[in-house]
Enzyme design. Structure first.
Site, mmCIF file in Angstrom:
data_model
loop_
_atom_site.group_PDB
_atom_site.id
_atom_site.type_symbol
_atom_site.label_atom_id
_atom_site.label_comp_id
_atom_site.label_asym_id
_atom_site.label_seq_id
_atom_site.Cartn_x
_atom_site.Cartn_y
_atom_site.Cartn_z
ATOM 1 N N GLY A 14 -19.510 13.643 -18.674
ATOM 2 C CA GLY A 14 -20.344 13.296 -19.961
ATOM 3 C C GLY A 14 -20.382 11.720 -19.763
ATOM 4 N N PRO A 15 -21.057 10.897 -20.494
ATOM 5 C CG PRO A 15 -22.089 10.447 -22.562
ATOM 6 C CD PRO A 15 -21.480 11.512 -21.787
ATOM 7 C CG MET A 16 -19.315 4.858 -19.452
ATOM 8 S SD MET A 16 -19.856 2.998 -19.423
ATOM 9 C CE MET A 16 -18.144 2.208 -19.804
ATOM 10 C CB SER A 18 -18.463 11.367 -23.989
ATOM 11 O OG SER A 18 -17.949 11.356 -22.636
ATOM 12 N N GLY A 19 -15.225 10.487 -24.821
ATOM 13 C CA GLY A 19 -13.751 10.854 -24.961
ATOM 14 C C GLY A 19 -13.292 11.589 -23.717
ATOM 15 C CE LYS A 20 -16.423 10.025 -18.580
ATOM 16 N NZ LYS A 20 -16.868 9.291 -19.607
ATOM 17 C CG ASP A 90 -9.715 8.604 -16.204
ATOM 18 O OD1 ASP A 90 -10.766 9.463 -16.426
ATOM 19 O OD2 ASP A 90 -9.343 7.952 -17.222
ATOM 20 C CD GLU A 91 -13.443 6.033 -15.338
ATOM 21 O OE1 GLU A 91 -14.577 6.108 -14.748
ATOM 22 O OE2 GLU A 91 -13.415 5.439 -16.520
ATOM 23 C CB CYS A 147 -27.291 7.965 -29.670
ATOM 24 S SG CYS A 147 -28.646 6.816 -29.317
HETATM 25 P P1 ADP Z 1 -14.554 8.007 -21.949
HETATM 26 O O1 ADP Z 1 -13.239 8.094 -21.270
HETATM 27 O O2 ADP Z 1 -15.610 8.962 -21.946
HETATM 28 O O3 ADP Z 1 -15.469 6.699 -21.681
HETATM 29 P P2 ADP Z 1 -12.694 7.439 -23.987
HETATM 30 O O4 ADP Z 1 -11.730 8.708 -24.142
HETATM 31 O O5 ADP Z 1 -11.907 6.094 -23.308
HETATM 32 O O6 ADP Z 1 -13.996 7.721 -23.471
HETATM 33 O O7 ADP Z 1 -12.882 6.884 -25.366
HETATM 34 C C1 ADP Z 1 -13.414 7.797 -26.402
HETATM 35 C C2 ADP Z 1 -13.500 6.718 -27.841
HETATM 36 O O8 ADP Z 1 -14.366 5.863 -27.769
HETATM 37 C C3 ADP Z 1 -13.713 7.529 -29.138
HETATM 38 O O9 ADP Z 1 -12.653 8.196 -29.508
HETATM 39 C C4 ADP Z 1 -14.124 6.511 -30.054
HETATM 40 O O10 ADP Z 1 -12.853 5.872 -30.589
HETATM 41 C C5 ADP Z 1 -14.619 5.417 -29.046
HETATM 42 N N1 ADP Z 1 -16.051 5.076 -28.918
HETATM 43 C C6 ADP Z 1 -16.491 3.919 -28.899
HETATM 44 N N2 ADP Z 1 -18.043 4.059 -28.930
HETATM 45 C C7 ADP Z 1 -18.105 5.356 -29.060
HETATM 46 C C8 ADP Z 1 -19.460 6.048 -29.125
HETATM 47 N N3 ADP Z 1 -20.834 5.397 -28.972
HETATM 48 N N4 ADP Z 1 -19.440 7.369 -29.084
HETATM 49 C C9 ADP Z 1 -18.218 7.856 -29.166
HETATM 50 N N5 ADP Z 1 -16.834 7.354 -29.281
HETATM 51 C C10 ADP Z 1 -17.303 6.227 -29.001
HETATM 52 MG MG MG Z 2 -12.789 7.222 -19.305
HETATM 53 ZN ZN ZN Z 3 -30.494 8.239 -29.776
#
Ligand code: ADP
Ligand code: MG
Ligand code: ZN
Length: 190
Positions: A14-16, A18-20, A90-91, A147
């Protein structure tokens, strides 16, 4: 149905934002609760928050071994006294295509391999080994962020104009990128 004790490749994409990373940490914590032996890697390039821990944007953490490349992960596994049950990475978009054979071999030997990574870069293109990884995975979870323009489900990582440069590998966090749905991503403007 899948057998919980057999080797498996699980990919969280998923995108940045998204809780990955949160989801990866959640699954690995559950494995630890089940008294499984768990080993966690992350690419050394990703040191935004911490050198040795994996840290989510919501400040959840798990210890990890930072590695340069796939060969270093292989080397680490050879050094172990006893085999592990779960491997988390991760990543994974930052590794090269050698990742695919590496994780297939681990899963074929009975390990549960859980990987998380960006499916697309900020140009909307498939990122590094992700396309092939998604093809060989047993279980794929595609996650969505919110978004930042309209609140819809976001599948894209938008690089804010003030931060744009041409490199695909540009490690940054909220100050450089925001999550956007497809229409808002194409509208541009930041
Ligand atoms: P990823 O690894 O996909 O980048 P993370 O697991 O590190 O995501 O972080 C997810 C957390 O980021 C969410 O639980 C929320 O607290 C926070 N967050 C900040 N901006 C957003 C956004 N635009 N959409 C969803 N979550 C967000
Ligand atoms: Mg991440
Ligand atoms: Zn939008």
């Amino acid at each position: 149905m899948r057998q919980l004790n057999s080797g498996l490749i699980e990919v969280i994409c998923g995108p940045m934002f998204s809780g990955k990373t949160e989801e990866l940490i959640r699954r690995l914590r559950r494995a630890k609760i089940a008294k499984k032996r768990v080993l966690v890697f992350k690419p050394r390039i990703d040191n935004r928050f911490d050198e040795v821990q994996i840290v989510s944007h919501s400040s959840q953490k798990i210890s990890s071994i930072p590695v340069e490349d796939v060969e270093t992960m292989e080397h680490c596994l050879r050094q172990l006294d006893s085999p592990v049950d779960f491997i988390g990475i991760d990543e994974v978009q930052f590794f090269n295509e050698a990742l695919i054979l590496f994780v297939e071999n681990l899963a074929n030997r009975g390990m549960r391999v859980i990987l998380s990574g960006l499916d697309q870069d900020s140009n909307g293109k498939p990122f590094g080994p992700m396309p092939n990884l998604l093809a060989v995975a047993d279980i794929v979870t595609k996650q969505y962020a919110v978004c930042m323009m309209c609140g819809a489900a976001a599948s894209k990582s938008y690089r804010l104009k003030s931060q744009q440069n041409s490199a695909q590998v540009f490690v940054g966090a909220s100050e450089s990128y925001e999550a956007r749905c497809r229409p808002c991503y194409h509208k541009g403007v930041s």
